[in-house]
Write a protein that holds these residues in place. Structure first.
Motif, short mmCIF file in Angstrom:
data_model
loop_
_atom_site.label_atom_id
_atom_site.label_comp_id
_atom_site.label_asym_id
_atom_site.label_seq_id
_atom_site.Cartn_x
_atom_site.Cartn_y
_atom_site.Cartn_z
N GLU A 1 20.92 -34.01 110.95
CA GLU A 1 20.28 -35.28 111.30
C GLU A 1 20.75 -35.76 112.68
O GLU A 1 19.96 -36.11 113.54
N GLU A 2 22.07 -35.73 112.85
CA GLU A 2 22.66 -36.16 114.11
C GLU A 2 22.14 -35.33 115.27
O GLU A 2 21.70 -35.85 116.29
N GLN A 3 22.20 -34.03 115.06
CA GLN A 3 21.85 -33.15 116.17
C GLN A 3 20.36 -33.23 116.48
O GLN A 3 19.95 -33.14 117.63
N ASN A 4 19.57 -33.45 115.45
CA ASN A 4 18.15 -33.63 115.70
C ASN A 4 17.91 -34.87 116.55
O ASN A 4 17.05 -34.87 117.41
N SER A 5 18.71 -35.88 116.28
CA SER A 5 18.49 -37.09 117.08
C SER A 5 18.91 -36.84 118.52
O SER A 5 18.27 -37.35 119.44
N VAL A 6 19.97 -36.06 118.71
CA VAL A 6 20.35 -35.73 120.09
C VAL A 6 19.20 -34.96 120.75
O VAL A 6 18.83 -35.23 121.90
N ALA A 7 18.61 -34.03 120.00
CA ALA A 7 17.52 -33.23 120.54
C ALA A 7 16.36 -34.13 120.95
O ALA A 7 15.78 -33.98 122.03
N LEU B 1 28.75 -41.88 126.51
CA LEU B 1 28.79 -42.76 125.34
C LEU B 1 28.66 -42.01 124.03
O LEU B 1 29.34 -42.27 123.07
N ILE B 2 27.72 -41.08 124.03
CA ILE B 2 27.42 -40.44 122.75
C ILE B 2 28.14 -39.12 122.62
O ILE B 2 27.75 -38.25 121.85
N LYS B 3 29.19 -38.95 123.35
CA LYS B 3 29.84 -37.64 123.33
C LYS B 3 30.39 -37.28 121.96
O LYS B 3 30.64 -36.12 121.69
N GLY B 4 30.52 -38.30 121.13
CA GLY B 4 30.95 -38.01 119.76
C GLY B 4 29.98 -37.07 119.07
O GLY B 4 30.37 -36.30 118.18
N LEU B 5 28.74 -37.14 119.48
CA LEU B 5 27.74 -36.25 118.89
C LEU B 5 27.63 -34.96 119.65
O LEU B 5 27.22 -33.93 119.13
N ILE B 6 27.98 -35.03 120.92
CA ILE B 6 27.74 -33.89 121.78
C ILE B 6 28.79 -32.81 121.59
O ILE B 6 28.52 -31.62 121.71
N LYS B 7 29.99 -33.22 121.34
CA LYS B 7 31.04 -32.22 121.19
C LYS B 7 32.10 -32.67 120.20
O LYS B 7 32.14 -33.84 119.81
N ASP B 8 32.93 -31.74 119.82
CA ASP B 8 34.06 -32.09 118.97
C ASP B 8 35.06 -32.82 119.85
O ASP B 8 35.45 -32.33 120.89
N LEU B 9 35.43 -34.00 119.41
CA LEU B 9 36.34 -34.77 120.25
C LEU B 9 37.75 -34.21 120.15
O LEU B 9 38.14 -33.68 119.12
N ASP B 10 38.45 -34.41 121.23
CA ASP B 10 39.82 -33.88 121.27
C ASP B 10 40.65 -34.48 120.16
O ASP B 10 40.59 -35.67 119.89
N GLY B 11 41.41 -33.62 119.61
CA GLY B 11 42.39 -34.12 118.65
C GLY B 11 41.80 -34.58 117.33
O GLY B 11 42.52 -34.97 116.43
N ALA B 12 40.49 -34.59 117.25
CA ALA B 12 39.90 -35.02 115.99
C ALA B 12 40.15 -33.93 114.95
O ALA B 12 39.92 -32.77 115.21
N PRO B 13 40.63 -34.31 113.82
CA PRO B 13 40.87 -33.31 112.79
C PRO B 13 39.53 -32.69 112.37
O PRO B 13 38.51 -33.37 112.34
N HIS B 14 39.60 -31.40 112.10
CA HIS B 14 38.35 -30.76 111.76
C HIS B 14 38.00 -31.09 110.33
O HIS B 14 38.55 -30.55 109.39
N GLU B 15 37.09 -31.99 110.18
CA GLU B 15 36.78 -32.41 108.81
C GLU B 15 35.48 -31.76 108.35
O GLU B 15 34.66 -31.32 109.14
N GLU B 16 35.34 -31.73 107.07
CA GLU B 16 34.12 -31.19 106.49
C GLU B 16 32.98 -32.15 106.76
O GLU B 16 33.05 -33.33 106.42
N VAL B 17 31.97 -31.66 107.39
CA VAL B 17 30.84 -32.53 107.68
C VAL B 17 29.68 -32.11 106.79
O VAL B 17 29.43 -30.92 106.61
N ASP B 18 29.03 -33.08 106.28
CA ASP B 18 27.87 -32.78 105.45
C ASP B 18 26.80 -32.12 106.33
O ASP B 18 26.47 -32.60 107.40
N GLU B 19 26.30 -31.01 105.82
CA GLU B 19 25.37 -30.21 106.62
C GLU B 19 24.12 -31.01 107.02
O GLU B 19 23.68 -30.99 108.16
N ASP B 20 23.62 -31.75 106.05
CA ASP B 20 22.41 -32.51 106.32
C ASP B 20 22.65 -33.60 107.36
O ASP B 20 21.83 -33.81 108.26
N ASP B 21 23.80 -34.25 107.24
CA ASP B 21 24.13 -35.30 108.21
C ASP B 21 24.22 -34.71 109.59
O ASP B 21 23.72 -35.28 110.57
N PHE B 22 24.87 -33.57 109.64
CA PHE B 22 25.05 -32.92 110.93
C PHE B 22 23.70 -32.62 111.56
O PHE B 22 23.44 -32.90 112.72
#
Lengths: 322, 790
Positions: B480-486, B457-478
């Motif tokens: 935040e996300e990864q901390n929640s996964v942790a 379900l949460i693989k959107g956070l776990i890995k870069d999804l296929d075919g998703a364009p590599h977009e600039e992600v805000d460092e803090d948001d990133f």
């Protein structure tokens, strides 16, 4: 109510009174009074040529017209005469042939032999079971009237004449057959309607009930009205005169209907001054009535369909007029 | 005719009002003098103002309202007339003599109202006549207002049950019939409005139409107020008749508005019991009708109804509300092939909310809805429409909110499939929502299968999804996300080690796909989680039967070794080093010497090869020393090797003070308090002396380069180490040595070249105070300190 005749002052005045109503007026020489008696004497208003409304007695065919004539010389003067008579006349007067009266009924009663009149004198008279087949009618080109005319004949000087109009109305029973009027009309591929009026014969206080169905509407209508038209035709042959009057304009619909709509018709006839339908009265004239359905489109073009209806006088309704 | 400007409208309205008021004035005068004929004449003239075609509906309404007020006065007058003995029937005829139809019908309705009140004729007959006669007005605006007037004057005079105008046995039917007929005619007129006038004004006309819709809808409201309309009647007559009109009018605006009206004005239980009839109308509506909104509102109402009381729930079951709604939606979507995806998703979302409220126990229903949604979405790729995306998020959030339990949601097999269709950004948001739900509710996720599903379900956070364009992600948001996964990883727990190990393997499998940016966040929690398990296994009942394939600490450590290696590629050597050390310590606790040694080796290799930053080196070396000091599993040889290396690293640090501190820290490697085998006083002293030498060198270097000797901190620190070992009974550390060190420090501090440093002064002073304190303690300790003079 009485009225004065002319400006040249006739030598005496005739007053005609009917039972239940006795008035007198004295001018110059003789006071006339015609008294009609009867159990059901009705008074109806009629409009005179000058626009005034007067009330006159109402009779129907086969009624007896009974009364008395009272003559009274004024200021004690005596009046010599060659006899006094009373006539009951039924006249048709064609306006385009003015002054030419045609009497279809004429009854005479001598009520006094030649002599002198020096005091008030009363003469009873009676026309019994008078045949009066036609109704009084006051049209555009024609008038049908009934009068009682009293004449005091004199030598050397002009006769003293007084007239009293009365009105005749004849009632007919409801017609045994009274079909509805139903018809589909239209302009091809443009407008198809079907109209239906509940009856083809109406009495004067009747109500026209009907419906208009729109079967096909390809033009933008903006309203629809129902007209009552009276067609009076007089004369015959090349001298036929036809006058058509619109007596009623009654809006039935406002706006643009679509296919499948049905519009109700309910028109009360009582507010309008209608007469029965007269067909070829004494070979002199006819009065016919038509319902004219008019549809008007947004460019003010008018589409219409005219249907004759027969009017008749129904007794019950006339009784309510008192 | 509607293209004229606002000013003209105002002008016409003003003229209309003026005409109306003037005739109203004469009408009042006639009313005051009881002159019926004049009253009728002037009221008809007054009403003639309403015959205008120039006004927009809004302006026409203003004119109508004025006429309405005047008609109330006329109605009062008619009532008076009737009371005075004027025949109401004659009056009813008399007003029909008016030649113009619009005034005639307004007057007829007004007298009709009095007629009904007089009870001289049954209400139903009068009403029937009125509603029939009103057909004469085919102009939409004028017709709508006239019929609205009829509705207004008749609403309190319907032959309803219990009303004073109640008629014979069929009385309610008569009332209903009247209202429905008026409604039908009004709706037809309303629909027809759109065809009037030029096509270029369509938008304007539609706006005007919308302004008039409440006139039509009010009829439905009147219907809902009729007491006599019970469920049977509603089902048999009222609803089918209304729907027939709605469907047949084939007009988008009307259908949309009226369906909503039906839903809003009639009671919930009626809807529930007539669901089939109501729903069957939907597929018949025009394709452009916004069915989703309407159906959604129906489901929303029913959901609220279900929520209002548990007593009504059996009704829902009895009528099989869910399957009916589900079928209806299916049909609607099927028939309206070009319905935007947003529509379909909104429908499913509402249906899901409905079923969650009504059938919380039927997970299969929820799953069905999701499945249907997947079918609809399939083959369309990721959603581009932001609104539809929002709806999907709502759809997916609904079960989470309802159950507050991800475990339940994980049972919905179609749930992840729906998530597939979200764009990666939204997918992440959704995943975050899921994690937050878990955190908030402290959900216990205890099997590997569930973990597998969850990570799916949460693989959107776990890995870069296929075919998703590599977009600039805000460092803090990133972060935040990864901390929640942790945090999520930490929450996965099962008492059973076998299962726990499986969970760990599953998590590992997923997080290893995460790529270099994520690993530093996700590996540590996994490592610690594993170590926890390893320590648990180390317990007394460790693997008593030695089952084949069962989980052993060894296995875990192997796994960890491989896991940590992945951090090389990140690269994140400092983190890897820390984790190795943690592992080594755990291995130590498990008495696995070779494993521990291996981890140390790895840590050393990292230190040598990857950690080049001097600051990082300082930190690393202290970590190594600290960990090594606590190791008790090593044999002499291994330990020697490792301590030797550590000491060596210490001496090679770049800055002298760092060297000094590392070296004196190394002294602890040779003296572990609770291990008698490691009490090498001589080497401790060597370390300390070496530290002193380095400190001295540092002083001189400072003197040369800056002209001042710098602080004496290092000396004071070393003095403290001396005192520590002195107290611990290291025979190599004696009072003399301490004494001379104190003197050295005192001398240094008094020298001219030294830089005064209050912190060091305080530190030194407190050290001396400590010595003083120990001396005064007396006993063995006091005796020991006795020789030291301060």
């Amino acid at each position: 109510m009485n009225y004065l005749i002319g400006a040249f002052k006739p030598p005496c005045q005739i007053s005609i009174a009917f039972a239940g109503e006795r008035t007198r007026k004295q001018i110059i020489e003789v006071l006339f009074c015609i008294v009609l008696s009867g159990t059901f004497l009705e008074i109806v208003p009629i409009k005179k040529e000058n626009g005034q409304t007067i009330t006159v007695p109402l009779f129907q065919s086969q009624e007896s017209i009974v009364g008395e004539v009272v003559l009274e010389p004024i200021l004690g003067k005596k009046v010599e005469h060659n006899g006094v008579k009373i006539e009951l006349l039924g006249q048709i007067e064609l306006y385009f042939d003015r002054g030419n009266f045609y009497d279809f009924t004429s009854l005479v009663r001598e009520i006094d032999i030649p002599g002198e009149l020096y005091e008030r004198k009363t003469y009873p008279f009676e026309f019994s079971t008078v045949e009066m087949p036609y109704e009084s009618y006051n049209g555009i080109n024609i008038r049908l009237r009934y009068v009682l005319k009293v004449t005091i004949s004199r030598n050397y000087v002009s006769n003293i004449v007084e007239c009293q109009d009365f009105v005749v109305r004849n009632y007919t029973p409801p017609p045994p057959v009274n079909n509805s009027i139903k018809m589909e009309v239209g302009i091809e591929d443009c407008l198809h309607i079907e109209f239906e009026y509940g009856k083809s014969k109406y009495h004067l206080k009747d109500v026209i009930i009907g419906k208009i169905y729109f079967l096909l509407v390809r033009i933008k209508l903006k309203n629809m009205e129902l007209e009552i038209r009276r067609r009076e035709s007089t004369g015959s042959g090349p001298n036929t005169y036809v006058e058509t009057e619109t007596l009623a304009k009654f809006e039935l619909m406002d706006g643009t209907p679509v296919r499948g709509e049905s519009i109700p018709v309910r028109l009360f006839l009582s507010p309008y001054e209608l007469t029965p339908t007269y067909r070829n009265i004494n070979n002199k004239f006819s009065v016919k009535y038509y319902l004219n359905l008019v549809l008007v489109d947004e460019e003010d073009r008018r589409y219409f369909k005219q249907q004759e209806i027969t009017m008749y006088r129904h007794l019950e309704t006339s009784l309510s007029l008192e | 005719m509607m293209v004229d400007g606002v000013e003209d409208q105002e002008k016409w309205l003003a003229a209309g009002i003026a005409g109306l008021q003037q005739n109203a004035f004469y009408m009042h005068r006639a009313l005051d003098s009881n002159n019926l004929r004049d009253a009728l004449k002037y009221s008809a003239q007054m009403l003639s103002e309403l015959r205008t075609s120039k006004l927009s509906p809004q302006k026409y309404y203003q004119l109508y309202m004025r006429a309405f007020d005047e008609l109330r006065k006329l109605e009062m007058f008619f009532k008076e007339e009737a009371r005075r003995g004027c025949s109401i029937i004659d009056l009813y005829e008399l007003v029909q003599h008016a030649g113009n139809i619009l005034p005639r019908l307004y007057l007829l309705c007004t007298v009709g109202s009095v007629y009904i009140k007089s009870k001289e004729a049954p209400a139903k007959d009068v009403l029937k006549d009125l509603v029939e006669m009103c057909r004469g007005i085919q102009n939409p605006v004028r017709g709508l207002f006239l019929r609205s007037y009829l509705s207004q004057v008749s609403r309190d005079k319907l032959p309803d049950i219990g009303s004073e105008y109640e008629g014979d046995s069929d009385t309610v039917n008569d009332a209903v019939e009247f209202v429905i007929q008026n409604f039908t005619e009004m709706n037809k007129l309303w629909v027809r409005m759109q065809h009037q006038g030029p096509a270029r004004d369509k938008d304007k006309r539609e706006k005007e139409r919308s302004e008039l819709r409440d006139l039509v809808g009010k009829n439905l409201h009147v219907l809902s107020q009729i007491e006599g309309v019970d469920l049977d009647m509603y089902k048999e007559t009222v609803l089918p008749r209304i729907l027939e009109q709605v469907v047949n009018c084939k007009d988008e605006i009307a259908q949309c508005y009226l369906m909503d009206c039906i839903i809003q004005v009639f009671p919930d239980e009626y809807h529930l019991q007539t669901l089939e009839i109501l729903l069957s109308a939907f597929p018949q509506l025009q394709p452009s009708v916004d069915i989703k909104t309407v159906l959604s509102r129906l489901m929303e109402r029913l959901s609220n109804y279900a929520a209002s009381s548990t007593e009504v729930l059996p009704e829902f079951l009895q009528v099989e509300a869910f399957s009916k709604l589900n079928n209806a939606i299916g049909k609607v979507i099927e028939t309206q092939a070009d319905m935007p995806i947003l529509g379909a998703v909104t429908l499913y979302s509402s249906l899901l909310t409905f079923t969650l409220h009504v059938h919380p126990d039927r997970l299969d229903y929820a799953d069905q809805v999701l499945g249907a949604c997947v079918t609809k979405l399939s083959g369309k790729g990721k959603l581009q429409d932001s609104k539809a995306t929002k709806q999907i998020v709502a759809l997916l959030s609904a079960p989470l909110e309802k159950y507050n339990d991800i475990v339940t949601v994980l049972k919905l097999s179609n749930y992840p499939s729906v998530m597939e269709y979200l764009d990666s950004e939204t997918n992440k948001i959704m995943a975050t929502v899921i994690i937050q739900s878990i955190m908030k509710n402290n959900t216990h996720i205890s099997t590997a299968d569930k973990v597998e599903a969850l990570f799916e379900l949460i693989k959107g956070l776990i890995k870069d999804l296929d075919g998703a364009p590599h977009e600039e992600v805000d460092e803090d948001d990133f972060k935040e996300e990864q901390n929640s996964v942790a945090r999520l990883i930490q929450m996965l727990h099962n008492e059973d080690p076998e299962e726990m190990f499986k969970i760990i393997c599953t998590v590992r499998k997923h997080i290893l796909t995460g790529g270099p940016k994520r690993l530093p966040f996700t590996v540590p929690p996994l490592v610690f989680s594993s170590l926890k398990l390893a320590r648990q296994l180390q317990g007394p009942d460790e693997n008593p039967f030695g089952e084949e394939g069962s989980t052993t600490p060894k296995k875990i450590f192997q796994l960890l070794n491989q896991t940590i290696e992945t951090l090389y590629s990140v690269p994140s050597p400092e983190l890897a080093l820390r984790l190795y050390l943690q592992c080594a310590e755990a291995a130590n606790d498990c008495d696995l010497e070779p494993v521990a040694y291996e981890f140390f080796t790895q840590a050393y290799i990292l230190y040598e090869e990857e950690i080049s930053d001097s600051r990082a080196q300082v930190t690393a070396i202290h970590l190594i020393i600290g960990t090594l000091q606590r190791m008790h599993v090593f044999g002499v040889e291994n330990r020697d090797t490792l301590t030797h290396k550590a000491t060596g690293y210490s001496a090679k640090l770049l800055k002298k003070p760092d060297q000094c501190r590392a070296v004196y820290a190394c002294s602890h490697l040779f003296w572990v308090d609770d291990q008698d085998s490691i009490k090498d006083g001589e080497r401790v002293l060597l370390c300390l002396k070496r530290a002193l030498r380095i400190a001295n060198a540092a002083q001189q270097m400072s003197n040369v380069t800056r002209g001042s000797t710098g602080s004496v901190t290092l000396f004071v620190e070393i003095l403290n180490k001396y005192l520590y070992f002195f107290e611990k009974g290291n025979p190599q550390i004696n009072a003399d040595a301490i004494q001379s060190l104190i003197e050295l420090i005192t001398a240094e501090m008094q020298s001219d070249s030294s830089t005064p440093d209050p912190a060091v002064d305080a530190f030194f002073a407190s050290t001396l105070r400590y010595i003083q304190f120990q001396k005064q303690k007396g006993g063995a300790v006091g005796e020991k300190y006795e020789p030291i003079k301060v």
